[in-house]
Write a protein that holds these residues in place. Structure first.
Motif, PDB file in Angstrom:
ATOM      1  N   UNK A 208     -10.360   1.332 -12.704  1.00 24.59           N
ATOM      2  CA  UNK A 208     -10.979   1.316 -14.024  1.00 24.59           C
ATOM      3  C   UNK A 208     -11.904   2.496 -14.249  1.00 24.59           C
ATOM      4  N   UNK A 209     -12.674   2.870 -13.230  1.00 20.16           N
ATOM      5  CA  UNK A 209     -13.554   4.040 -13.351  1.00 20.16           C
ATOM      6  C   UNK A 209     -12.744   5.319 -13.558  1.00 20.16           C
ATOM      7  N   UNK A 210     -11.651   5.464 -12.806  1.00 25.22           N
ATOM      8  CA  UNK A 210     -10.825   6.654 -12.989  1.00 25.22           C
ATOM      9  C   UNK A 210     -10.198   6.675 -14.381  1.00 25.22           C
ATOM     10  N   UNK A 211      -9.739   5.516 -14.842  1.00 23.00           N
ATOM     11  CA  UNK A 211      -9.124   5.450 -16.167  1.00 23.00           C
ATOM     12  C   UNK A 211     -10.116   5.847 -17.243  1.00 23.00           C
ATOM     13  N   UNK A 212     -11.372   5.412 -17.108  1.00 21.00           N
ATOM     14  CA  UNK A 212     -12.407   5.791 -18.068  1.00 21.00           C
ATOM     15  C   UNK A 212     -12.625   7.298 -18.059  1.00 21.00           C
ATOM     16  N   UNK A 213     -12.741   7.902 -16.871  1.00 18.17           N
ATOM     17  CA  UNK A 213     -12.945   9.347 -16.780  1.00 18.17           C
ATOM     18  C   UNK A 213     -11.748  10.119 -17.306  1.00 18.17           C
ATOM     19  N   UNK A 214     -10.530   9.632 -17.007  1.00 19.19           N
ATOM     20  CA  UNK A 214      -9.328  10.331 -17.459  1.00 19.19           C
ATOM     21  C   UNK A 214      -9.218  10.315 -18.979  1.00 19.19           C
ATOM     22  N   UNK A 215      -9.504   9.181 -19.593  1.00 14.49           N
ATOM     23  CA  UNK A 215      -9.420   9.107 -21.053  1.00 14.49           C
ATOM     24  C   UNK A 215     -10.504   9.957 -21.709  1.00 14.49           C
ATOM     25  N   UNK A 216     -11.696   9.982 -21.109  1.00 15.91           N
ATOM     26  CA  UNK A 216     -12.748  10.860 -21.627  1.00 15.91           C
ATOM     27  C   UNK A 216     -12.343  12.326 -21.502  1.00 15.91           C
ATOM     28  N   UNK A 217     -11.659  12.671 -20.403  1.00 17.25           N
ATOM     29  CA  UNK A 217     -11.216  14.040 -20.212  1.00 17.25           C
ATOM     30  C   UNK A 217     -10.178  14.431 -21.247  1.00 17.25           C
ATOM     31  N   UNK A 218      -9.249  13.510 -21.535  1.00 19.12           N
ATOM     32  CA  UNK A 218      -8.237  13.790 -22.558  1.00 19.12           C
ATOM     33  C   UNK A 218      -8.897  14.008 -23.915  1.00 19.12           C
ATOM     34  N   UNK A 219      -9.912  13.202 -24.233  1.00 18.58           N
ATOM     35  CA  UNK A 219     -10.635  13.390 -25.494  1.00 18.58           C
ATOM     36  C   UNK A 219     -11.377  14.728 -25.514  1.00 18.58           C
ATOM     37  N   UNK A 220     -11.962  15.121 -24.366  1.00 20.03           N
ATOM     38  CA  UNK A 220     -12.660  16.407 -24.301  1.00 20.03           C
ATOM     39  C   UNK A 220     -11.695  17.565 -24.523  1.00 20.03           C
ATOM     40  N   UNK A 221     -10.494  17.466 -23.919  1.00 20.43           N
ATOM     41  CA  UNK A 221      -9.495  18.522 -24.109  1.00 20.43           C
ATOM     42  C   UNK A 221      -9.086  18.609 -25.573  1.00 20.43           C
ATOM     43  N   UNK A 222      -8.878  17.460 -26.219  1.00 18.83           N
ATOM     44  CA  UNK A 222      -8.503  17.457 -27.631  1.00 18.83           C
ATOM     45  C   UNK A 222      -9.597  18.081 -28.493  1.00 18.83           C
ATOM     46  N   UNK A 223     -10.860  17.732 -28.187  1.00 15.45           N
ATOM     47  CA  UNK A 223     -11.970  18.313 -28.943  1.00 15.45           C
ATOM     48  C   UNK A 223     -12.079  19.811 -28.706  1.00 15.45           C
ATOM     49  N   UNK A 224     -11.813  20.229 -27.474  1.00 16.64           N
ATOM     50  CA  UNK A 224     -11.874  21.649 -27.148  1.00 16.64           C
ATOM     51  C   UNK A 224     -10.790  22.424 -27.874  1.00 16.64           C
ATOM     52  N   UNK A 225      -9.596  21.856 -27.946  1.00 17.23           N
ATOM     53  CA  UNK A 225      -8.505  22.508 -28.679  1.00 17.23           C
ATOM     54  C   UNK A 225      -8.859  22.651 -30.150  1.00 17.23           C
ATOM     55  N   UNK A 226      -9.435  21.608 -30.725  1.00 22.42           N
ATOM     56  CA  UNK A 226      -9.838  21.690 -32.130  1.00 22.42           C
ATOM     57  C   UNK A 226     -10.887  22.785 -32.352  1.00 22.42           C
ATOM     58  N   UNK A 227     -11.811  22.912 -31.403  1.00 23.19           N
ATOM     59  CA  UNK A 227     -12.808  23.972 -31.517  1.00 23.19           C
ATOM     60  C   UNK A 227     -12.163  25.351 -31.453  1.00 23.19           C
ATOM     61  N   UNK A 228     -11.201  25.532 -30.553  1.00 22.39           N
ATOM     62  CA  UNK A 228     -10.509  26.812 -30.459  1.00 22.39           C
ATOM     63  C   UNK A 228      -9.743  27.126 -31.747  1.00 22.39           C
ATOM     64  N   UNK A 229      -9.070  26.116 -32.298  1.00 24.19           N
ATOM     65  CA  UNK A 229      -8.316  26.336 -33.533  1.00 24.19           C
ATOM     66  C   UNK A 229      -9.237  26.746 -34.677  1.00 24.19           C
ATOM     67  N   UNK A 230     -10.385  26.108 -34.745  1.00 28.83           N
ATOM     68  CA  UNK A 230     -11.322  26.446 -35.805  1.00 28.83           C
ATOM     69  C   UNK A 230     -11.893  27.847 -35.600  1.00 28.83           C
ATOM     70  N   UNK A 231     -12.205  28.176 -34.332  1.00 26.43           N
ATOM     71  CA  UNK A 231     -12.834  29.463 -34.069  1.00 26.43           C
ATOM     72  C   UNK A 231     -11.879  30.636 -34.328  1.00 26.43           C
TER      73      UNK A 231
END
Length: 376
Positions: free
Chosen positions: A310-333
């Motif tokens: 469960x702890x790994x699943x929480x970290x993995x899903x947070x990481x996927x969200x961080x990657x998605x947010x990072x991609x959006x930032x790159x697209x905007x920039x």
């Protein structure tokens, strides 16, 4: 007269390419890549799968039938494990005071503990998600009543409330039927102490989702409240719920074991892991340590495996969200999304993307490709 042409393509033939495409996407996903990079997640998942398979096929792989009283022999009682002096090769992990095989008892008890824990978690999820969606969607007095009731429930210790529910149920049910209703009593008691976290989490997510464009479009098109909640809101709030359910499963199994250990759980003729630990604890200091040690060890491994997963699943899903947010930032920039990129906007981009890179580097393994931040 027009001739109708009927296609020979069956529903299965149409569905097969979609399933194959989804499977290929899952194999190539970052989620699976992160899973294989985490040794702890792989070990925890392997332990969970082995335990679930042993529980599922316990009636076939157990060396002895612990429910067949005709097969008990008091001459075989309190035998040590097979590798110790005085042990019997028929009983690998020894026997209890009634001559029952400890390994067989553990397999049957594992089955009962997992069923009670799993059903109680499903009941908690159903109650918590339902009340959380209602609270967040309608708001007002509905939100106030549900959340204040959840706060009141959270103020009561879990074991105390579980004992209270179990005690009331045992008073209301005739003694001759207690054994038949014992699993239902445990499931209800554990479920009533675990729905509040789901309700609070889902309420906050529902408050965000009900302001989305697709929800407003469904409201404008005449969709009913029930349709909007079930078709649009519930599917989009289930990701954190699944993580919480994985963590809650280990807690539910421990709660069931605690109740059985205190003598208000499963009866002795339906042994769970907690019942076995309770019975073995009486003989711990008289030399029969194996009666309590092996069931307790299995319980610890089971709970630890689900918590690590469960702890790994929480970290993995947070990481996927961080990657998605990072991609959006790159697209905007880089201009894919129009925005006036002034000096303050660039500084804001650096401020937002920097912590994301740090979290990505922290959550990935040491042998994974490292991220580096730079603005060009």
């Amino acid at each position: 007269m027009q001739t109708r042409h009927y296609s020979n393509t069956t529903a299965g033939q149409k569905l097969a390419p979609r399933i194959a495409a989804r499977w290929r996407a899952f194999i190539d996903s970052d989620f699976l890549w992160l899973f294989w990079k985490s040794k702890s997640a792989v070990i925890a998942f392997t332990c969970c799968m082995l335990i679930l398979l042993c529980s599922l096929f316990s009636h076939w792989i157990a060396p002895h039938n612990v429910f067949d009283t005709a097969g008990f022999d008091l001459m075989d009682s309190e035998l040590p494990p097979a590798w110790m002096s005085g042990g019997d090769p028929r009983f690998w992990l020894g026997t209890d005071v009634q001559g029952r095989d400890i390994l067989s008892l553990m397999l049957y008890g594992l089955n009962i503990s997992l069923i009670i824990g799993g059903l109680s978690v499903l009941a908690s999820v159903a109650i918590g998600v339902g009340l959380g969606v209602l609270s967040g969607y309608f708001g007002g007095i509905v939100d106030t009543l549900i959340m204040r009731f959840a706060d009141a429930m959270l103020s009561i210790p879990t074991i105390m409330f579980t004992l209270l529910v179990s005690g009331v149920a045992r008073v209301a049910i005739p003694k001759e039927y207690i054994g038949h209703f014992a699993p239902a009593i445990l499931i209800g008691a554990i479920a009533l102490t675990g729905w509040m976290q789901y309700a609070r989490t889902v309420r906050g997510l529902t408050l965000l989702e009900k302001g989305r464009e697709y929800v407003m479009a469904s409201q404008i098109s005449g969709g009913s409240h029930l349709h909007i909640m079930l078709a649009h809101i519930v599917p989009n709030v289930m990701r954190p719920v699944l993580v919480m359910a994985t963590l809650h499963l280990g807690v539910a199994i421990l709660t069931e074991a605690t109740m059985s250990f205190l003598g208000v759980g499963m009866p002795p003729d339906q042994p769970s892991l907690g019942t076995l630990i309770n019975e073995g604890n009486q003989y711990l200091f008289s030399g029969q340590w194996w009666i309590v040690l092996f069931p307790a060890t299995l319980l610890v491994i089971l709970s630890l495996a689900f918590n690590v997963l469960g702890d790994w699943l929480l970290n993995a899903l947070n990481l996927v969200e961080d990657v998605s947010e990072l991609v959006n930032l790159h697209l905007r920039f880089h201009g894919y999304v129009e925005e006036p990129w002034t000096d303050s906007a660039v500084r804001r981009y650096v401020k937002d993307a920097g912590p994301l890179y740090e979290r990505l580097n922290r959550l990935t393994r040491a042998d994974a490709p490292r991220c580096s931040f730079g603005v060009t």
